[in-house]
Design an enzyme around this catalytic site. Structure first.
Site, mmCIF file in Angstrom:
data_model
loop_
_atom_site.group_PDB
_atom_site.id
_atom_site.type_symbol
_atom_site.label_atom_id
_atom_site.label_comp_id
_atom_site.label_asym_id
_atom_site.label_seq_id
_atom_site.Cartn_x
_atom_site.Cartn_y
_atom_site.Cartn_z
ATOM 1 N N ARG A 61 13.828 -10.449 12.796
ATOM 2 C CA ARG A 61 13.593 -11.437 11.444
ATOM 3 C C ARG A 61 12.766 -12.797 11.316
ATOM 4 O O ARG A 61 12.165 -12.987 10.563
ATOM 5 C CB ARG A 61 14.963 -11.541 10.036
ATOM 6 C CG ARG A 61 14.293 -11.899 8.580
ATOM 7 C CD ARG A 61 15.580 -11.658 7.736
ATOM 8 N NE ARG A 61 16.786 -11.681 8.221
ATOM 9 C CZ ARG A 61 17.273 -13.601 8.694
ATOM 10 N NH1 ARG A 61 16.949 -14.379 8.491
ATOM 11 N NH2 ARG A 61 18.749 -13.263 8.575
ATOM 12 N N ASP A 188 -6.758 -10.750 -3.201
ATOM 13 C CA ASP A 188 -5.235 -9.999 -2.673
ATOM 14 C C ASP A 188 -7.189 -9.485 -2.070
ATOM 15 O O ASP A 188 -8.098 -9.005 -3.287
ATOM 16 C CB ASP A 188 -5.023 -9.231 -3.702
ATOM 17 C CG ASP A 188 -4.470 -8.141 -3.583
ATOM 18 O OD1 ASP A 188 -4.946 -7.603 -2.292
ATOM 19 O OD2 ASP A 188 -3.240 -7.559 -3.899
ATOM 20 N N LYS A 213 -2.193 1.006 2.111
ATOM 21 C CA LYS A 213 -3.856 1.082 2.082
ATOM 22 C C LYS A 213 -5.238 1.723 2.996
ATOM 23 O O LYS A 213 -4.714 1.681 4.415
ATOM 24 C CB LYS A 213 -4.366 0.844 0.630
ATOM 25 C CG LYS A 213 -3.733 -0.072 -0.451
ATOM 26 C CD LYS A 213 -3.222 1.278 -0.506
ATOM 27 C CE LYS A 213 -1.884 0.919 -2.050
ATOM 28 N NZ LYS A 213 -2.031 -0.273 -2.869
HETATM 29 C C1 LIG Z 1 -0.816 -1.641 -3.757
HETATM 30 C C2 LIG Z 1 -1.729 -2.524 -4.016
HETATM 31 C C3 LIG Z 1 -0.664 -3.881 -3.758
HETATM 32 C C4 LIG Z 1 0.506 -3.705 -3.429
HETATM 33 O O1 LIG Z 1 0.879 -3.514 -1.701
HETATM 34 P P1 LIG Z 1 2.452 -2.141 -1.815
HETATM 35 O O2 LIG Z 1 1.859 -2.102 -0.221
HETATM 36 O O3 LIG Z 1 2.428 -0.680 -2.610
HETATM 37 O O4 LIG Z 1 3.419 -3.097 -1.999
HETATM 38 C C5 LIG Z 1 -0.488 -4.889 -3.961
HETATM 39 N N1 LIG Z 1 -2.192 -5.034 -4.343
HETATM 40 C C6 LIG Z 1 -3.384 -4.327 -4.587
HETATM 41 C C7 LIG Z 1 -4.707 -4.565 -4.430
HETATM 42 C C8 LIG Z 1 -2.912 -2.867 -4.421
HETATM 43 O O5 LIG Z 1 -3.899 -1.836 -4.100
#
Ligand SMILES: *Cc1c(COP(=O)(O)O)cnc(C)c1O
Length: 400
Positions: A61, A188, A213
């Site tokens: 952790r 993000d 992703k």
């Molecule tokens: C999928 C996604 C998230 C969240 O990510 P997880 O891995 O599903 O927790 C946050 N921001 C964007 C733009 C995403 O496409």
């Protein structure tokens, strides 16, 4: 280790799988340190490790060598001093807001076009925790500046390319506003990856990703990561250790493995998306298409400025002329190459109906207010042969 034959059955079962160290032997890729803790033969070394020596490992952790190898890889790709991996994109985003909004006791100014779970975190959990959060239109820079000056947020937060309308905002102008009001700019960058845009180079303080992703890229990992300056990362590491949303070693290994082909995959995702956009644009069943590479997309000029020429992402959204739920279901049922799945960035093409999935819990009126029509479909264009993807979409949306 004592001669195994002198040990009891249970001791042999446990000790047999202890790590082997062969002097002089090196594996060409980082091994998976599938171990929750690490020990040192010399107690002095253990004491130093527990005392916070950042290069030493004690407990996964706090840090794990395989996870650290992935963190170094992403930091190098983002041009960041350090990175911290999390068990999901949302765990990463949550840790950032705990540090910069909850602990810092500062408001958050965010784009209203953020990912659904981020929207829920900002308007639900963070508000319940006493954080003031405002979500507004980040394409209107004057409005962002005006509200930032009065709100005095600790964080200004946006997505490099939004879901599902693929809005691209001006990162340089937004980072400037953040600096002016003493906020940190957090981006993000899940939809663009460091191959298309490196927010830290454009003035942002932190970049976050859902590694689930494009970074992992093969639809087999859930993960998140944050990168930025060393001082901020040290603070974020403290939050990660205390809140525990860390990434597991195997997931780190799979993600770092996937990222080796990120450039190749993104080139193909981008090229295929451009072909899909051109084909759908000409299709009589399609009312409107959202792809930043097309001149009529509202973000076309900004996308051309802040994304590489010829690589404007792997996503294409479109409105079906007839958006009735029965028709959407018919299209999803007919697809054979493109899979209806609530994700993006996989090697395989995916399609999602935002009114059925990501924006399900909004009323049709609220969806309309943010530009999401009932017939909208979002395609994450995969790396298959473009002709097969296009033929599949065309047969599925074709009117019988
Ligand atoms: C999928 C996604 C998230 C969240 O990510 P997880 O891995 O599903 O927790 C946050 N921001 C964007 C733009 C995403 O496409």
């Amino acid at each position: 280790m004592p001669d195994p034959s002198s040990l009891g059955f249970s001791t042999r079962a446990v000790r047999g799988f202890e790590a082997d160290t062969r002097p002089g032997l090196r594996s060409t890729v980082e091994p998976i340190y599938q171990s929750s803790s690490f020990y040192y033969e010399d107690p002095e070394h253990l004491d130093a490790a527990l005392g916070g020596d950042p290069s030493a490992y004690t407990y996964s952790r706090y840090g794990n060598p395989t996870v650290a190898a992935w963190e170094r890889t992403l930091a190098a790709l983002e041009g960041a001093e350090a990175a911290i991996a999390f068990g999901s994109g949302m765990a990463a985003i949550q840790a950032v807001f705990i540090l910069l909004a909850v602990e810092a006791d500062r408001p958050v100014l965010a784009s209203r076009e953020v990912y659904g779970a981020t929207h829920g975190l900002l308007t639900g959990i963070l508000r319940a925790a006493g954080v003031r959060t405002e979500l507004i239109d980040f394409t209107d820079l004057e409005e962002v500046r005006r509200i930032a000056r009065t709100l005095r947020p600790g964080v200004i937060y946006w997505e490099a390319m939004s879901n599902p309308l693929l809005t691209v905002v001006d990162p340089v102008a937004l980072a400037e506003i953040a600096r002016e009001v003493g906020a940190l700019a957090v981006v993000d960058a899940t939809f663009v990856t460091p191959y298309l845009q490196r927010p830290l180079d454009l003035g942002a303080d932190l970049v976050v990703h859902s590694a689930t992703k494009y970074l992992a890229g093969h639809g087999d990992v859930t993960g998140g990561i944050v990168a930025g300056r060393a001082d901020l990362m040290t603070e974020l590491r403290r939050v990660a250790r205390l809140t525990g949303g860390i990434l597991a070693p195997f997931e780190a290994w799979l993600t770092a493995r996937g990222v080796q082909t990120l450039a190749l995959r993104m080139e193909r995702h981008c090229a295929n998306a451009a072909e899909v956009a051109a084909a759908l644009r000409a299709h009589p069943a399609v009312e409107r298409i959202y792809y930043p590479g097309l001149p009529d997309h509202p973000s076309h000029a900004i996308a051309r400025r802040y994304l590489p020429a010829g690589c404007l992402g792997g996503l294409v959204s479109f409105d079906l002329r007839d958006g009735a739920p029965v028709r959407i279901r018919q299209v999803l049922r007919r697809l054979e190459v493109v899979r209806p799945a609530a994700t993006l960035g996989d090697t395989g093409s995916r399609v999602l109906s935002p009114p059925m999935a990501s924006h399900r819990f909004l009323t049709p009126e609220d969806r309309a207010a943010i530009g999401i029509g009932e017939g909208l479909l979002r395609v994450s264009v995969g790396i298959e042969d473009a002709a097969d993807i296009i033929a599949d979409l065309e047969q599925a949306i074709g009117i019988e």
